[in-house]
Design an enzyme around this catalytic site. Structure first.
Site, PDB file in Angstrom:
ATOM      1  N   ASN A   1      20.937  11.418  35.905  1.00 17.96           N
ATOM      2  CA  ASN A   1      19.635  11.613  35.278  1.00 17.96           C
ATOM      3  C   ASN A   1      18.556  11.924  36.323  1.00 17.96           C
ATOM      4  OD1 ASN A   1      17.516  11.439  33.234  1.00 17.96           O
ATOM      5  ND2 ASN A   1      17.010   9.447  34.134  1.00 17.96           N
ATOM      6  N   GLU A   2      17.982  13.116  36.226  1.00 21.06           N
ATOM      7  CA  GLU A   2      16.817  13.536  37.031  1.00 21.06           C
ATOM      8  C   GLU A   2      16.992  13.412  38.544  1.00 21.06           C
ATOM      9  OE1 GLU A   2      13.344  11.565  35.358  1.00 21.06           O
ATOM     10  OE2 GLU A   2      13.378  12.897  33.630  1.00 21.06           O
TER      11      GLU A   2
ATOM     12  N   TRP B   1      23.023   6.723  28.012  1.00 20.48           N
ATOM     13  CA  TRP B   1      23.511   6.324  29.333  1.00 20.48           C
ATOM     14  C   TRP B   1      24.972   5.872  29.262  1.00 20.48           C
ATOM     15  CZ3 TRP B   1      19.990   9.065  30.443  1.00 20.48           C
ATOM     16  CH2 TRP B   1      18.701   8.758  30.850  1.00 20.48           C
TER      17      TRP B   1
ATOM     18  N   TRP C   1      12.913  12.848  23.477  1.00 22.17           N
ATOM     19  CA  TRP C   1      12.837  11.558  24.151  1.00 22.17           C
ATOM     20  C   TRP C   1      11.736  10.769  23.463  1.00 22.17           C
ATOM     21  CZ3 TRP C   1      15.744   9.149  27.842  1.00 22.17           C
ATOM     22  CH2 TRP C   1      15.248   7.896  28.275  1.00 22.17           C
TER      23      TRP C   1
ATOM     24  N   TYR D   1       7.571  16.967  30.389  1.00 19.20           N
ATOM     25  CA  TYR D   1       6.614  15.850  30.306  1.00 19.20           C
ATOM     26  C   TYR D   1       5.214  16.267  30.747  1.00 19.20           C
ATOM     27  CZ  TYR D   1      10.463  12.769  29.300  1.00 19.20           C
ATOM     28  OH  TYR D   1      11.536  12.172  28.699  1.00 19.20           O
TER      29      TYR D   1
ATOM     30  N   GLU E   1      15.343  16.438  27.531  1.00 23.79           N
ATOM     31  CA  GLU E   1      14.316  15.413  27.288  1.00 23.79           C
ATOM     32  C   GLU E   1      12.998  16.131  27.102  1.00 23.79           C
ATOM     33  OE1 GLU E   1      13.663  12.193  30.045  1.00 23.79           O
ATOM     34  OE2 GLU E   1      15.802  11.836  30.353  1.00 23.79           O
TER      35      GLU E   1
END
Ligand SMILES: *[C@@H]1O[C@H](CO)[C@@H](O)[C@H](O)[C@H]1NC(C)=O
Ligand SMILES: *[C@@H]1O[C@H](CO)[C@@H](O)[C@H](O)[C@H]1NC(C)=O
Length: 441
Positions: free
Chosen positions: A224-225, A108, A388, A306, A346
Protein backbone atom coordinates in the site's frame (compact mmCIF):
# COMPACT_ATOMS: atom_id res chain seq x y z
CA UNK A 1 -5.09 5.83 2.67
CA UNK A 2 -2.30 8.26 3.33
CA UNK A 3 -2.74 8.88 7.02
CA UNK A 4 -3.99 5.59 8.41
CA UNK A 5 -3.48 3.68 8.05
CA UNK A 6 -8.81 -19.88 -16.93
CA UNK A 7 -11.75 -20.82 -15.09
CA UNK A 8 -11.57 -22.91 -12.03
CA UNK A 9 -12.59 -26.44 -12.85
CA UNK A 10 -15.23 -27.93 -10.62
CA UNK A 11 -13.87 -31.05 -8.98
CA UNK A 12 -14.42 -33.84 -11.46
CA UNK A 13 -16.49 -36.61 -10.01
CA UNK A 14 -15.96 -39.51 -12.36
CA UNK A 15 -18.99 -41.76 -12.68
CA UNK A 16 -18.24 -45.44 -12.71
CA UNK A 17 -17.79 -46.76 -16.23
CA UNK A 18 -19.30 -50.13 -17.03
CA UNK A 19 -18.06 -52.41 -19.81
CA UNK A 20 -20.77 -54.88 -20.89
CA UNK A 21 -24.37 -56.05 -21.07
CA UNK A 22 -26.96 -55.32 -18.43
CA UNK A 23 -24.24 -54.38 -16.09
CA UNK A 24 -23.55 -51.45 -18.40
CA UNK A 25 -27.24 -50.58 -18.38
CA UNK A 26 -27.48 -50.53 -14.64
CA UNK A 27 -24.29 -48.64 -14.29
CA UNK A 28 -25.48 -46.05 -16.82
CA UNK A 29 -28.69 -45.65 -14.94
CA UNK A 30 -26.85 -45.34 -11.70
CA UNK A 31 -24.44 -42.81 -13.12
CA UNK A 32 -27.38 -40.84 -14.48
CA UNK A 33 -28.88 -40.67 -11.03
CA UNK A 34 -25.47 -39.93 -9.63
CA UNK A 35 -24.97 -37.09 -12.10
CA UNK A 36 -28.35 -35.65 -11.25
CA UNK A 37 -27.58 -35.68 -7.60
CA UNK A 38 -24.30 -34.12 -8.48
CA UNK A 39 -25.99 -31.36 -10.44
CA UNK A 40 -28.26 -30.72 -7.51
CA UNK A 41 -25.38 -30.37 -5.15
CA UNK A 42 -23.64 -28.08 -7.62
CA UNK A 43 -26.63 -25.81 -8.14
CA UNK A 44 -27.11 -25.35 -4.41
CA UNK A 45 -23.37 -25.43 -3.85
CA UNK A 46 -21.88 -23.27 -1.16
CA UNK A 47 -19.01 -22.52 -3.54
CA UNK A 48 -20.39 -20.78 -6.62
CA UNK A 49 -18.18 -21.56 -9.63
CA UNK A 50 -16.36 -18.49 -10.83
CA UNK A 51 -13.50 -17.60 -13.18
CA UNK A 52 -10.27 -15.68 -12.76
CA UNK A 53 -10.19 -12.05 -13.82
CA UNK A 54 -7.68 -11.68 -16.65
CA UNK A 55 -6.68 -8.85 -18.89
CA UNK A 56 -6.40 -8.11 -22.57
CA UNK A 57 -4.30 -4.98 -23.14
CA UNK A 58 -5.92 -2.15 -21.21
CA UNK A 59 -9.06 -4.12 -20.34
CA UNK A 60 -9.85 -6.48 -17.47
CA UNK A 61 -11.62 -9.59 -18.80
CA UNK A 62 -13.97 -12.04 -17.14
CA UNK A 63 -15.40 -15.05 -19.01
CA UNK A 64 -14.35 -13.48 -22.30
CA UNK A 65 -16.10 -10.18 -21.62
CA UNK A 66 -14.77 -6.83 -20.41
CA UNK A 67 -14.89 -6.40 -16.65
CA UNK A 68 -15.18 -2.77 -15.56
CA UNK A 69 -15.17 -2.39 -11.83
CA UNK A 70 -17.17 -0.42 -9.32
CA UNK A 71 -15.95 -1.25 -5.84
CA UNK A 72 -14.76 -0.13 -2.46
CA UNK A 73 -12.18 -0.39 0.31
CA UNK A 74 -12.77 -1.99 3.71
CA UNK A 75 -9.30 -2.55 5.10
CA UNK A 76 -10.63 -4.09 8.36
CA UNK A 77 -12.29 -7.31 7.16
CA UNK A 78 -9.72 -9.82 8.44
CA UNK A 79 -9.47 -8.03 11.78
CA UNK A 80 -13.23 -8.13 12.32
CA UNK A 81 -13.52 -11.75 11.23
CA UNK A 82 -11.27 -12.98 14.06
CA UNK A 83 -13.78 -12.63 16.90
CA UNK A 84 -17.18 -14.21 16.67
CA UNK A 85 -18.87 -11.11 18.08
CA UNK A 86 -17.66 -8.83 15.28
CA UNK A 87 -17.71 -11.35 12.44
CA UNK A 88 -21.21 -10.35 11.40
CA UNK A 89 -19.83 -7.03 10.20
CA UNK A 90 -17.97 -8.76 7.39
CA UNK A 91 -21.18 -10.40 6.17
CA UNK A 92 -23.06 -7.13 6.55
CA UNK A 93 -20.40 -5.27 4.55
CA UNK A 94 -20.42 -7.79 1.69
CA UNK A 95 -24.22 -7.68 1.55
CA UNK A 96 -24.20 -3.90 1.47
CA UNK A 97 -21.59 -3.94 -1.32
CA UNK A 98 -23.53 -6.47 -3.34
CA UNK A 99 -26.73 -4.47 -2.89
CA UNK A 100 -24.99 -1.50 -4.49
CA UNK A 101 -23.89 -3.68 -7.42
CA UNK A 102 -20.22 -3.52 -6.38
CA UNK A 103 -17.92 -6.33 -7.50
CA UNK A 104 -14.47 -5.73 -5.97
CA UNK A 105 -13.38 -4.92 -2.43
CA UNK A 106 -9.82 -3.95 -1.57
CA UNK A 107 -8.66 -5.07 1.84
CA UNK A 108 -5.52 -5.73 3.87
CA UNK A 109 -4.04 -9.19 3.50
CA UNK A 110 -1.55 -8.38 6.26
CA UNK A 111 -1.25 -7.43 9.89
CA UNK A 112 2.34 -7.50 11.04
CA UNK A 113 2.96 -7.58 14.76
CA UNK A 114 0.01 -5.48 15.98
CA UNK A 115 -3.31 -6.42 17.63
CA UNK A 116 -4.88 -9.40 15.80
CA UNK A 117 -1.61 -9.82 13.90
CA UNK A 118 -1.55 -12.39 11.14
CA UNK A 119 2.25 -12.42 11.20
CA UNK A 120 2.89 -12.36 14.94
CA UNK A 121 6.64 -12.27 14.65
CA UNK A 122 9.00 -12.90 11.80
CA UNK A 123 7.65 -15.93 9.91
CA UNK A 124 5.26 -16.92 12.75
CA UNK A 125 1.55 -16.82 11.92
CA UNK A 126 -1.56 -16.86 14.10
CA UNK A 127 -3.74 -19.69 12.79
CA UNK A 128 -6.89 -18.05 14.19
CA UNK A 129 -6.23 -14.91 12.19
CA UNK A 130 -5.46 -16.96 9.09
CA UNK A 131 -8.80 -18.69 9.57
CA UNK A 132 -10.39 -15.25 9.70
CA UNK A 133 -8.83 -14.36 6.35
CA UNK A 134 -10.04 -17.72 4.99
CA UNK A 135 -13.52 -16.73 6.12
CA UNK A 136 -13.33 -13.31 4.49
CA UNK A 137 -12.35 -14.89 1.17
CA UNK A 138 -15.01 -17.62 1.35
CA UNK A 139 -17.70 -15.10 2.29
CA UNK A 140 -16.70 -12.73 -0.49
CA UNK A 141 -17.32 -15.52 -2.97
CA UNK A 142 -20.73 -16.24 -1.46
CA UNK A 143 -21.68 -12.63 -2.11
CA UNK A 144 -20.28 -12.41 -5.63
CA UNK A 145 -17.49 -10.07 -4.51
CA UNK A 146 -13.82 -10.37 -5.52
CA UNK A 147 -10.95 -9.15 -3.35
CA UNK A 148 -7.92 -7.04 -4.09
CA UNK A 149 -5.52 -8.13 -1.36
CA UNK A 150 -2.64 -5.91 -0.32
CA UNK A 151 0.42 -7.67 1.12
CA UNK A 152 2.11 -5.02 3.29
CA UNK A 153 1.81 -1.37 4.27
CA UNK A 154 4.32 1.33 3.48
CA UNK A 155 2.76 3.15 6.41
CA UNK A 156 2.78 2.17 10.03
CA UNK A 157 -0.85 1.07 10.39
CA UNK A 158 -1.03 -2.68 11.09
CA UNK A 159 2.74 -3.03 11.17
CA UNK A 160 3.99 -2.04 7.78
CA UNK A 161 7.53 -1.77 6.50
CA UNK A 162 8.80 -0.30 9.78
CA UNK A 163 7.72 -3.50 11.58
CA UNK A 164 9.88 -5.57 9.20
CA UNK A 165 12.77 -3.23 9.91
CA UNK A 166 12.30 -3.64 13.68
CA UNK A 167 12.23 -7.41 13.25
CA UNK A 168 15.44 -7.26 11.24
CA UNK A 169 17.11 -5.22 13.94
CA UNK A 170 15.99 -7.78 16.55
CA UNK A 171 17.61 -10.46 14.39
CA UNK A 172 20.81 -8.42 14.44
CA UNK A 173 20.66 -7.62 10.72
CA UNK A 174 19.70 -4.62 8.65
CA UNK A 175 21.19 -2.36 11.23
CA UNK A 176 20.28 0.85 9.51
CA UNK A 177 17.53 2.82 11.18
CA UNK A 178 15.98 3.87 7.88
CA UNK A 179 12.56 2.38 7.33
CA UNK A 180 13.42 2.31 3.65
CA UNK A 181 15.80 -0.56 4.41
CA UNK A 182 12.60 -2.57 3.91
CA UNK A 183 13.27 -1.98 0.22
CA UNK A 184 17.05 -2.21 0.03
CA UNK A 185 18.15 -4.66 2.73
CA UNK A 186 18.63 -8.15 1.20
CA UNK A 187 17.60 -9.93 4.41
CA UNK A 188 14.37 -7.97 4.68
CA UNK A 189 13.62 -8.76 1.06
CA UNK A 190 13.91 -12.43 1.98
CA UNK A 191 11.58 -11.96 4.96
CA UNK A 192 8.97 -10.35 2.77
CA UNK A 193 9.27 -13.04 0.09
CA UNK A 194 8.72 -15.63 2.74
CA UNK A 195 5.55 -13.79 3.74
CA UNK A 196 4.38 -13.67 0.13
CA UNK A 197 4.93 -17.39 -0.26
CA UNK A 198 3.04 -18.22 2.92
CA UNK A 199 0.00 -16.19 1.86
CA UNK A 200 -0.11 -17.33 -1.75
CA UNK A 201 0.12 -21.00 -0.84
CA UNK A 202 -2.23 -20.82 2.16
CA UNK A 203 -4.92 -23.51 1.90
CA UNK A 204 -8.30 -22.15 2.95
CA UNK A 205 -9.55 -24.29 5.82
CA UNK A 206 -13.17 -23.81 4.73
CA UNK A 207 -12.95 -24.91 1.11
CA UNK A 208 -9.49 -26.44 0.71
CA UNK A 209 -8.52 -24.00 -2.06
CA UNK A 210 -5.05 -22.47 -1.99
CA UNK A 211 -5.21 -18.71 -2.23
CA UNK A 212 -3.15 -18.77 -5.43
CA UNK A 213 -5.84 -20.99 -7.01
CA UNK A 214 -8.83 -19.01 -5.79
CA UNK A 215 -10.54 -16.80 -8.41
CA UNK A 216 -12.32 -14.91 -5.61
CA UNK A 217 -9.07 -13.00 -5.38
CA UNK A 218 -9.29 -10.31 -8.03
CA UNK A 219 -5.59 -9.49 -7.79
CA UNK A 220 -2.63 -9.08 -5.45
CA UNK A 221 -1.18 -5.73 -4.50
CA UNK A 222 2.48 -5.70 -3.44
CA UNK A 223 2.34 -2.80 -0.98
CA UNK A 224 0.00 0.00 0.00
CA UNK A 225 1.37 3.38 -1.18
CA UNK A 226 5.10 2.61 -1.50
CA UNK A 227 7.51 5.49 -1.09
CA UNK A 228 11.27 5.28 -0.82
CA UNK A 229 12.35 8.86 -0.33
CA UNK A 230 15.88 7.81 0.64
CA UNK A 231 16.58 7.00 -3.03
CA UNK A 232 15.03 9.68 -5.17
CA UNK A 233 16.59 8.26 -8.32
CA UNK A 234 13.84 5.66 -7.97
CA UNK A 235 16.26 2.80 -8.63
CA UNK A 236 15.76 1.11 -5.25
CA UNK A 237 12.00 0.93 -5.46
CA UNK A 238 12.15 -0.10 -9.12
CA UNK A 239 14.49 -2.95 -8.28
CA UNK A 240 12.32 -4.05 -5.36
CA UNK A 241 9.17 -4.06 -7.49
CA UNK A 242 10.95 -6.10 -10.19
CA UNK A 243 12.19 -8.67 -7.72
CA UNK A 244 8.93 -8.98 -5.77
CA UNK A 245 6.65 -9.07 -8.79
CA UNK A 246 8.79 -11.79 -10.41
CA UNK A 247 8.63 -13.70 -7.16
CA UNK A 248 4.82 -13.47 -6.98
CA UNK A 249 4.57 -14.65 -10.60
CA UNK A 250 6.91 -17.58 -9.93
CA UNK A 251 4.34 -18.87 -7.42
CA UNK A 252 1.08 -17.63 -8.91
CA UNK A 253 0.55 -17.06 -12.63
CA UNK A 254 -3.23 -17.01 -12.41
CA UNK A 255 -3.81 -13.75 -10.60
CA UNK A 256 -3.26 -10.22 -11.78
CA UNK A 257 -0.74 -8.14 -9.89
CA UNK A 258 -0.50 -4.42 -9.16
CA UNK A 259 2.02 -2.41 -7.14
CA UNK A 260 -0.21 -0.25 -4.93
CA UNK A 261 1.20 3.12 -6.05
CA UNK A 262 -0.44 6.45 -5.40
CA UNK A 263 0.52 7.53 -8.92
CA UNK A 264 3.16 10.26 -8.56
CA UNK A 265 5.57 11.04 -11.37
CA UNK A 266 9.25 10.68 -10.48
CA UNK A 267 12.03 13.22 -10.84
CA UNK A 268 13.06 12.04 -14.33
CA UNK A 269 9.59 12.56 -15.78
CA UNK A 270 8.75 15.07 -18.50
CA UNK A 271 7.96 18.63 -17.50
CA UNK A 272 4.40 18.07 -18.55
CA UNK A 273 3.96 15.03 -16.33
CA UNK A 274 5.73 16.70 -13.39
CA UNK A 275 3.19 19.52 -13.61
CA UNK A 276 0.47 16.95 -12.90
CA UNK A 277 1.95 16.07 -9.49
CA UNK A 278 0.13 17.83 -6.62
CA UNK A 279 3.29 19.81 -5.79
CA UNK A 280 7.07 19.99 -6.09
CA UNK A 281 7.75 17.54 -3.27
CA UNK A 282 5.95 14.61 -4.88
CA UNK A 283 8.69 13.84 -7.39
CA UNK A 284 10.92 12.90 -4.45
CA UNK A 285 8.92 9.86 -3.27
CA UNK A 286 11.23 7.43 -5.06
CA UNK A 287 8.27 6.10 -7.03
CA UNK A 288 7.40 6.77 -10.64
CA UNK A 289 4.04 5.88 -12.12
CA UNK A 290 5.30 5.22 -15.65
CA UNK A 291 8.62 3.55 -14.98
CA UNK A 292 7.32 1.32 -12.17
CA UNK A 293 4.28 0.19 -14.14
CA UNK A 294 6.26 -0.66 -17.26
CA UNK A 295 7.65 -3.74 -15.52
CA UNK A 296 6.27 -6.73 -17.44
CA UNK A 297 5.29 -8.65 -14.30
CA UNK A 298 2.94 -5.82 -13.28
CA UNK A 299 -0.48 -6.30 -14.87
CA UNK A 300 -2.32 -3.11 -14.06
CA UNK A 301 -1.75 0.28 -12.48
CA UNK A 302 -3.23 1.83 -9.38
CA UNK A 303 -3.88 5.48 -8.62
CA UNK A 304 -5.05 7.14 -5.39
CA UNK A 305 -6.90 10.47 -5.22
CA UNK A 306 -6.82 12.70 -2.12
CA UNK A 307 -7.28 16.34 -3.12
CA UNK A 308 -7.84 17.47 0.48
CA UNK A 309 -4.45 16.22 1.60
CA UNK A 310 -2.58 17.25 -1.52
CA UNK A 311 -4.03 20.74 -2.01
CA UNK A 312 -4.83 21.96 1.46
CA UNK A 313 -5.13 25.58 0.41
CA UNK A 314 -7.40 25.06 -2.58
CA UNK A 315 -11.16 25.47 -2.63
CA UNK A 316 -13.45 22.72 -3.82
CA UNK A 317 -13.64 24.04 -7.38
CA UNK A 318 -9.85 24.07 -7.68
CA UNK A 319 -9.62 20.61 -6.19
CA UNK A 320 -12.14 19.26 -8.67
CA UNK A 321 -10.26 20.80 -11.60
CA UNK A 322 -7.04 19.34 -10.29
CA UNK A 323 -8.62 15.89 -9.89
CA UNK A 324 -9.78 15.96 -13.52
CA UNK A 325 -6.24 16.67 -14.65
CA UNK A 326 -4.79 13.96 -12.38
CA UNK A 327 -7.31 11.36 -13.53
CA UNK A 328 -7.13 12.05 -17.25
CA UNK A 329 -3.33 12.14 -17.18
CA UNK A 330 -3.20 8.63 -15.71
CA UNK A 331 -5.81 7.21 -18.05
CA UNK A 332 -3.78 8.65 -20.92
CA UNK A 333 -0.65 6.92 -19.54
CA UNK A 334 -2.56 3.64 -19.43
CA UNK A 335 -3.72 4.06 -23.02
CA UNK A 336 -0.60 5.45 -24.66
CA UNK A 337 2.47 4.63 -22.56
CA UNK A 338 1.67 1.47 -20.67
CA UNK A 339 -1.07 -0.45 -22.47
CA UNK A 340 -2.41 -1.56 -19.10
CA UNK A 341 -5.65 -0.98 -17.18
CA UNK A 342 -5.78 2.00 -14.81
CA UNK A 343 -7.64 1.44 -11.59
CA UNK A 344 -8.37 4.20 -9.07
CA UNK A 345 -7.90 1.97 -6.06
CA UNK A 346 -8.52 4.70 -3.44
CA UNK A 347 -10.38 7.96 -3.69
CA UNK A 348 -11.94 9.98 -0.93
CA UNK A 349 -13.12 13.44 0.05
CA UNK A 350 -12.58 14.44 3.66
CA UNK A 351 -15.45 15.59 5.84
CA UNK A 352 -12.89 17.51 7.84
CA UNK A 353 -12.78 20.48 5.50
CA UNK A 354 -14.37 23.82 6.14
CA UNK A 355 -18.04 23.95 5.13
CA UNK A 356 -18.13 20.24 4.36
CA UNK A 357 -21.38 19.19 2.80
CA UNK A 358 -22.29 15.72 1.60
CA UNK A 359 -23.22 17.07 -1.81
CA UNK A 360 -19.53 17.94 -2.30
CA UNK A 361 -18.50 14.36 -1.70
CA UNK A 362 -21.14 13.21 -4.16
CA UNK A 363 -19.93 15.65 -6.80
CA UNK A 364 -16.38 14.40 -6.26
CA UNK A 365 -17.40 10.73 -6.53
CA UNK A 366 -19.41 11.53 -9.64
CA UNK A 367 -16.44 13.13 -11.38
CA UNK A 368 -14.39 9.94 -10.81
CA UNK A 369 -17.27 7.70 -11.88
CA UNK A 370 -17.77 9.75 -15.05
CA UNK A 371 -14.08 9.63 -15.95
CA UNK A 372 -14.02 5.83 -15.58
CA UNK A 373 -17.23 5.39 -17.54
CA UNK A 374 -16.24 7.77 -20.34
CA UNK A 375 -12.97 5.92 -20.79
CA UNK A 376 -14.54 2.46 -20.46
CA UNK A 377 -17.22 3.03 -23.04
CA UNK A 378 -14.51 3.88 -25.58
CA UNK A 379 -12.51 0.76 -24.58
CA UNK A 380 -9.97 3.00 -22.86
CA UNK A 381 -7.68 2.15 -19.95
CA UNK A 382 -9.96 3.58 -17.24
CA UNK A 383 -11.06 0.29 -15.71
CA UNK A 384 -12.52 0.89 -12.30
CA UNK A 385 -12.62 2.84 -9.07
CA UNK A 386 -12.72 1.83 -5.41
CA UNK A 387 -14.16 4.21 -2.82
CA UNK A 388 -12.09 4.87 0.32
CA UNK A 389 -13.73 3.70 2.56
CA UNK A 390 -16.82 1.76 3.61
CA UNK A 391 -17.79 0.74 7.12
CA UNK A 392 -20.89 -0.65 8.71
CA UNK A 393 -22.70 0.98 11.60
CA UNK A 394 -20.98 0.96 14.98
CA UNK A 395 -17.38 1.05 13.72
CA UNK A 396 -16.38 4.59 14.60
CA UNK A 397 -12.94 3.55 15.84
CA UNK A 398 -12.16 2.22 12.33
CA UNK A 399 -13.27 5.41 10.64
CA UNK A 400 -11.22 8.34 9.37
CA UNK A 401 -12.56 11.49 7.78
CA UNK A 402 -13.42 9.63 4.58
CA UNK A 403 -15.70 6.85 5.84
CA UNK A 404 -19.10 6.11 4.40
CA UNK A 405 -21.77 3.77 5.76
CA UNK A 406 -23.88 2.47 2.84
CA UNK A 407 -27.57 2.92 3.47
CA UNK A 408 -27.24 6.22 5.32
CA UNK A 409 -27.56 8.57 2.37
CA UNK A 410 -30.04 7.57 -0.35
CA UNK A 411 -28.64 10.07 -2.88
CA UNK A 412 -25.12 8.65 -2.46
CA UNK A 413 -26.38 5.08 -2.69
CA UNK A 414 -28.18 5.96 -5.92
CA UNK A 415 -25.09 7.56 -7.42
CA UNK A 416 -23.06 4.43 -6.65
CA UNK A 417 -25.73 2.07 -7.99
CA UNK A 418 -26.06 4.07 -11.20
CA UNK A 419 -22.34 3.65 -11.78
CA UNK A 420 -22.57 -0.10 -11.06
CA UNK A 421 -25.42 -0.39 -13.55
CA UNK A 422 -23.86 1.48 -16.43
CA UNK A 423 -20.59 -0.42 -16.03
CA UNK A 424 -22.52 -3.71 -15.80
CA UNK A 425 -24.20 -2.85 -19.10
CA UNK A 426 -20.80 -2.37 -20.69
CA UNK A 427 -19.72 -5.71 -19.23
CA UNK A 428 -22.78 -7.80 -20.05
CA UNK A 429 -24.86 -5.90 -22.59
CA UNK A 430 -28.07 -3.99 -22.07
CA UNK A 431 -30.07 -6.91 -20.67
CA UNK A 432 -27.25 -7.59 -18.19
CA UNK A 433 -27.15 -11.21 -19.32
CA UNK A 434 -30.06 -11.94 -17.01
CA UNK A 435 -28.05 -11.11 -13.93
CA UNK A 436 -29.55 -10.28 -10.57
CA UNK A 437 -28.44 -6.67 -10.97
CA UNK A 438 -31.51 -6.38 -13.18
CA UNK A 439 -33.54 -5.99 -10.03
CA UNK A 440 -32.31 -2.47 -9.49
CA UNK A 441 -30.76 -1.39 -12.78
C1 LIG B 1 -7.92 -8.47 -27.21
O1 LIG B 1 -7.93 -7.16 -27.71
C2 LIG B 1 -7.68 -7.08 -29.10
C3 LIG B 1 -7.70 -5.62 -29.47
O2 LIG B 1 -6.88 -4.89 -28.64
C4 LIG B 1 -8.73 -7.83 -29.88
O3 LIG B 1 -8.41 -7.79 -31.26
C5 LIG B 1 -8.80 -9.27 -29.38
O4 LIG B 1 -9.88 -9.92 -30.01
C6 LIG B 1 -9.00 -9.30 -27.89
N1 LIG B 1 -8.97 -10.66 -27.40
C7 LIG B 1 -9.94 -11.15 -26.66
C8 LIG B 1 -9.76 -12.56 -26.18
O5 LIG B 1 -10.93 -10.52 -26.36
C1 LIG C 1 10.53 4.49 11.12
O1 LIG C 1 9.16 4.33 11.37
C2 LIG C 1 8.82 4.45 12.74
C3 LIG C 1 7.38 4.12 12.84
O2 LIG C 1 6.67 4.73 11.79
C4 LIG C 1 9.16 5.84 13.24
O3 LIG C 1 8.85 5.94 14.60
C5 LIG C 1 10.62 6.10 13.02
O4 LIG C 1 10.91 7.41 13.36
C6 LIG C 1 11.02 5.85 11.58
N1 LIG C 1 12.43 5.93 11.43
C7 LIG C 1 13.03 6.79 10.60
C8 LIG C 1 14.51 6.78 10.60
O5 LIG C 1 12.41 7.54 9.88
Amino acid sequence: MGLLSKREQPPKKTAAEGNCGTYLGIVSLLSLIYLNINNLTFSSSVEPKISFVERNGTTFMLDGRPFYVNGWNSYWLMDQAVDEKSRGRVTEMFKAGRDLGLTVCRTWGFNDGTYHALQVSLGRFDEEVFKALDRVIAEARQHGIRLLLSLVNNLQAMGGKSQYVRWAIEEGIGLTSSNDSFFFDPSIRIYFKSYIKTILTRKNHLNGIEYRDDPTIFAWELINEPQCTSDQSGDTLQDWIEEMSQFVKSIDKKHLLTIGLEGFYGSKSSKEKLSVNPGEWYKTTGSDFIRNNKISTIDFTSVHIYPDQWLEEADLQEKMEYVNKWVSSHIEDGDKELGKPVMFTEFGLSNNIIDFDHSQREAFYKSIFDAVYDSAKENGAGSGALIWQFLVRGMEEYNDDFGVVPGERPSLDKLIKDQSCRLAKLNYGKDLGGRSLKNFC
